[in-house]
Write a protein that holds these residues in place. Sequence first.
Motif, PDB file in Angstrom:
ATOM      1  N   PRO A 120       0.801  -1.237   0.000  1.00  0.00           N
ATOM      2  CA  PRO A 120       0.000   0.000   0.000  1.00  0.00           C
ATOM      3  C   PRO A 120       0.827   1.276   0.000  1.00  0.00           C
ATOM      4  O   PRO A 120       0.390   2.299  -0.531  1.00  0.00           O
ATOM      5  N   GLN A 121       2.031   1.227   0.584  1.00  0.00           N
ATOM      6  CA  GLN A 121       2.866   2.424   0.590  1.00  0.00           C
ATOM      7  C   GLN A 121       3.341   2.777  -0.821  1.00  0.00           C
ATOM      8  O   GLN A 121       3.479   3.948  -1.158  1.00  0.00           O
ATOM      9  N   LEU A 122       3.566   1.769  -1.650  1.00  0.00           N
ATOM     10  CA  LEU A 122       3.923   2.027  -3.043  1.00  0.00           C
ATOM     11  C   LEU A 122       2.687   2.406  -3.866  1.00  0.00           C
ATOM     12  O   LEU A 122       2.729   3.343  -4.669  1.00  0.00           O
ATOM     13  N   LEU A 123       1.602   1.691  -3.656  1.00  0.00           N
ATOM     14  CA  LEU A 123       0.385   1.977  -4.417  1.00  0.00           C
ATOM     15  C   LEU A 123      -0.172   3.361  -4.107  1.00  0.00           C
ATOM     16  O   LEU A 123      -0.865   3.953  -4.943  1.00  0.00           O
ATOM     17  N   PHE A 168      -5.533   3.895  -6.754  1.00  0.00           N
ATOM     18  CA  PHE A 168      -5.410   3.239  -5.453  1.00  0.00           C
ATOM     19  C   PHE A 168      -6.752   2.643  -5.034  1.00  0.00           C
ATOM     20  O   PHE A 168      -6.833   1.469  -4.642  1.00  0.00           O
ATOM     21  N   ASP A 169      -7.806   3.450  -5.123  1.00  0.00           N
ATOM     22  CA  ASP A 169      -9.142   2.985  -4.716  1.00  0.00           C
ATOM     23  C   ASP A 169      -9.603   1.816  -5.578  1.00  0.00           C
ATOM     24  O   ASP A 169     -10.205   0.857  -5.074  1.00  0.00           O
ATOM     25  N   ILE A 228       1.780  -6.683  -4.205  1.00  0.00           N
ATOM     26  CA  ILE A 228       2.564  -6.320  -5.379  1.00  0.00           C
ATOM     27  C   ILE A 228       4.023  -6.694  -5.127  1.00  0.00           C
ATOM     28  O   ILE A 228       4.459  -6.845  -3.977  1.00  0.00           O
ATOM     29  N   ALA A 229       4.745  -6.876  -6.210  1.00  0.00           N
ATOM     30  CA  ALA A 229       6.176  -7.161  -6.145  1.00  0.00           C
ATOM     31  C   ALA A 229       6.828  -6.460  -7.325  1.00  0.00           C
ATOM     32  O   ALA A 229       6.153  -6.084  -8.279  1.00  0.00           O
ATOM     33  N   GLY A 230       8.131  -6.288  -7.238  1.00  0.00           N
ATOM     34  CA  GLY A 230       8.820  -5.610  -8.327  1.00  0.00           C
ATOM     35  C   GLY A 230      10.247  -5.297  -7.962  1.00  0.00           C
ATOM     36  O   GLY A 230      10.833  -5.925  -7.076  1.00  0.00           O
TER      37      GLY A 230
END
Length: 379
Positions: A88-91, A99-100, A111-113
């Motif tokens: 959530p901190q990245l999104l 985001f919503d 998520i990953a990356g």
Amino acid sequence: MSGAERMRDVALEIAPRIRARAPEIEAGRRLPLDLVQELKAAGFFRMGVPRSHGGLETPYPETVEALCALSAADGATGWTVMIGSESPQLLALLPRESFDRIYAAGPDVIIAGAFAPQGRATPVAGGYRVSGRWSFASGCQHADWLFGHCALEGGGAQPPALRCMLARAGDWTIHDTWRTAGLRGTGSQDIEVSELFVPHDHSFVLFGGVPTRSGAIFQAPLLQASLHIAAVALGIGEGAHAELVEFAGTKKKRLYASTSLPDSPLFQYRVGHAQAELFAARALLTQRAQELWAFATAGDVPFAFSLLVLQASAWIAETAARVVDTCYTAAGGSALYESSPLQRRLRDAHTLTQHASLQETVFTNAGAALFGASGGFGL
């Protein structure tokens, strides 16, 4: 019981089951999907999600405690949960509508990356055409979304502007490259896309980006991540220490020794000294986490304090690795075998210390600040 307290307790409750599966996790080079589902159902991946979207909005100090407990059971599990829990901190760096939309179906989004800018993105109508291959995408095999950091082409800027590109996991190719010394169970494979269209509202600025969500939980995401890495390192160290004490309880006697391990003054010194180092590392981690949460709640995290967070994280990881070294050495020849968890701890600890955020420059920057010089951010 608050959500934060519940996550501490859940981490401790689930830890023995994770520890028992650590060899399986390492052999599979990823978290088993049933374990991912158990961790998801327990709420670990919604610790950083706001309550408005069904999350727990867990304060940093309690998140650190939960990650320590999971990592004491198995370093790869702690690391992988850490990555997923930071989603959530990245999104939040996306537009608010994005985001919503991503959280519309529920809070357990993963998520990953990769942070390294190993891709390229060409601006086109409505978004970007993206190609690239990225390493170290921890948890990519069970993620819902993947992202890659890209250099923007065609703008003429030197160096080129950077931007992260986010797309559903099914749009990416995952390459089986994660065959490493340690943290094998994190599944940190390579990910790749070729000429993938990414809408502009699924892109974000990583370094220097401004969250579109308000609240303390979204302040200083990179510093949160730094403390989380330290928490995983500390958990690995605490787990190794506990396993050494447990091993000593077998009353094993080293070859040519006149006393069993628990009765050896040298062994007692090593165990006691390692315990003191762990106490010091935990105290510093707790202090920095509490201070960061206080600054974030106030809405302003000073740059000078940022240097101290990065310094603390690097020192804690370094100290935890040193403790693991001590435990491995003290256990003698038995630690060489795959049946010993200490050899896995050794490999995990030293794989973690290779992370870019733990490089020696963080100490240089903190030291320079004492003399009025301004160092880089270190990430």
